[in-house]
Scaffold this motif. Structure first.
Motif, PDB file in Angstrom:
ATOM      1  N   VAL A   1      43.883  -7.664 -28.466  1.00  0.00           N
ATOM      2  CA  VAL A   1      43.558  -9.073 -28.512  1.00  0.00           C
ATOM      3  C   VAL A   1      42.180  -9.252 -27.895  1.00  0.00           C
ATOM      4  N   THR A   2      41.274  -9.910 -28.630  1.00  0.00           N
ATOM      5  CA  THR A   2      39.907 -10.144 -28.179  1.00  0.00           C
ATOM      6  C   THR A   2      39.710 -11.623 -27.885  1.00  0.00           C
ATOM      7  N   VAL A   3      39.177 -11.903 -26.710  1.00  0.00           N
ATOM      8  CA  VAL A   3      38.866 -13.277 -26.303  1.00  0.00           C
ATOM      9  C   VAL A   3      37.407 -13.323 -25.907  1.00  0.00           C
ATOM     10  N   SER A   4      36.630 -14.200 -26.554  1.00  0.00           N
ATOM     11  CA  SER A   4      35.217 -14.361 -26.194  1.00  0.00           C
ATOM     12  C   SER A   4      35.123 -15.283 -24.989  1.00  0.00           C
ATOM     13  N   ALA A   5      34.243 -14.919 -24.088  1.00  0.00           N
ATOM     14  CA  ALA A   5      34.065 -15.713 -22.870  1.00  0.00           C
ATOM     15  C   ALA A   5      32.620 -16.214 -22.813  1.00  0.00           C
ATOM     16  N   PRO A   6      32.376 -17.288 -22.084  1.00  0.00           N
ATOM     17  CA  PRO A   6      31.008 -17.810 -21.981  1.00  0.00           C
ATOM     18  C   PRO A   6      30.109 -16.926 -21.154  1.00  0.00           C
TER      19      PRO A   6
ATOM     20  N   ASN B   1      17.313 -15.092 -25.085  1.00  0.00           N
ATOM     21  CA  ASN B   1      18.140 -14.079 -24.447  1.00  0.00           C
ATOM     22  C   ASN B   1      19.506 -14.649 -24.066  1.00  0.00           C
ATOM     23  N   ARG B   2      20.553 -14.050 -24.575  1.00  0.00           N
ATOM     24  CA  ARG B   2      21.921 -14.488 -24.294  1.00  0.00           C
ATOM     25  C   ARG B   2      22.743 -13.297 -23.790  1.00  0.00           C
ATOM     26  N   VAL B   3      23.664 -13.612 -22.915  1.00  0.00           N
ATOM     27  CA  VAL B   3      24.611 -12.618 -22.420  1.00  0.00           C
ATOM     28  C   VAL B   3      25.968 -12.961 -23.023  1.00  0.00           C
ATOM     29  N   GLU B   4      26.577 -11.994 -23.712  1.00  0.00           N
ATOM     30  CA  GLU B   4      27.886 -12.198 -24.337  1.00  0.00           C
ATOM     31  C   GLU B   4      28.940 -11.444 -23.539  1.00  0.00           C
ATOM     32  N   ARG B   5      30.111 -12.056 -23.406  1.00  0.00           N
ATOM     33  CA  ARG B   5      31.236 -11.413 -22.736  1.00  0.00           C
ATOM     34  C   ARG B   5      32.465 -11.491 -23.635  1.00  0.00           C
ATOM     35  N   GLU B   6      33.238 -10.418 -23.627  1.00  0.00           N
ATOM     36  CA  GLU B   6      34.507 -10.377 -24.345  1.00  0.00           C
ATOM     37  C   GLU B   6      35.547  -9.720 -23.455  1.00  0.00           C
ATOM     38  N   ALA B   7      36.738 -10.256 -23.499  1.00  0.00           N
ATOM     39  CA  ALA B   7      37.876  -9.654 -22.795  1.00  0.00           C
ATOM     40  C   ALA B   7      38.789  -9.033 -23.845  1.00  0.00           C
ATOM     41  N   LEU B   8      39.064  -7.758 -23.709  1.00  0.00           N
ATOM     42  CA  LEU B   8      39.971  -7.043 -24.604  1.00  0.00           C
ATOM     43  C   LEU B   8      41.257  -6.751 -23.855  1.00  0.00           C
ATOM     44  N   THR B   9      42.380  -7.073 -24.478  1.00  0.00           N
ATOM     45  CA  THR B   9      43.693  -6.845 -23.879  1.00  0.00           C
ATOM     46  C   THR B   9      44.583  -6.176 -24.910  1.00  0.00           C
TER      47      THR B   9
END
Length: 114
Positions: A109-114, A93-101
């Motif tokens: 612009v997409t930035v993947s976060a831990p 089980n993993r939790v993914e985060r992305e920041a969209l700007t």
């Protein structure tokens, strides 16, 4: 029997034509907000959820964290048998985060976060 529509994971996140201004003008804040809304709605349709949002940035999350307290109780009450299930869930089980700007030119612009 109806066919179920599935959302492809590789779908483009760029908004359709008409969200941008004509010519070399950069979009204003309202148009950038519309672009961001469109991209977020596409991501929500593919299983993401909104964690936080500001004017021109959104943080999206996919996945659920493991409830370690519940699994600890189940492991104790099942005489450590549930521990194998708990270990498997913790590894997979993993939790993914992305920041969209949306930048000043209207690009997402997409930035993947831990």
């Amino acid at each position: 029997m109806k066919r179920r529509r599935t959302v492809r994971e590789s779908a483009s996140i760029e908004p359709p034509p008409g969200y941008y201004v004509a010519g070399d003008e950069s979009p204003d804040a309202a148009q950038r907000g519309l672009i961001l809304d469109w991209v977020v709605s596409r991501r929500i349709a593919s299983g993401w959820r909104v964690e936080s949002r500001s004017g021109s940035q959104v943080v999206l999350v996919r996945g659920q964290p493991v409830n370690h307290v519940l699994h600890a109780f189940l492991t104790v009450f099942s005489c450590l048998v549930w521990g194998a299930v708990w270990a498997g869930l913790a590894l997979v089980n993993r939790v993914e985060r992305e920041a969209l700007t949306v930048d000043a030119q209207g690009r997402v612009v997409t930035v993947s976060a831990p």
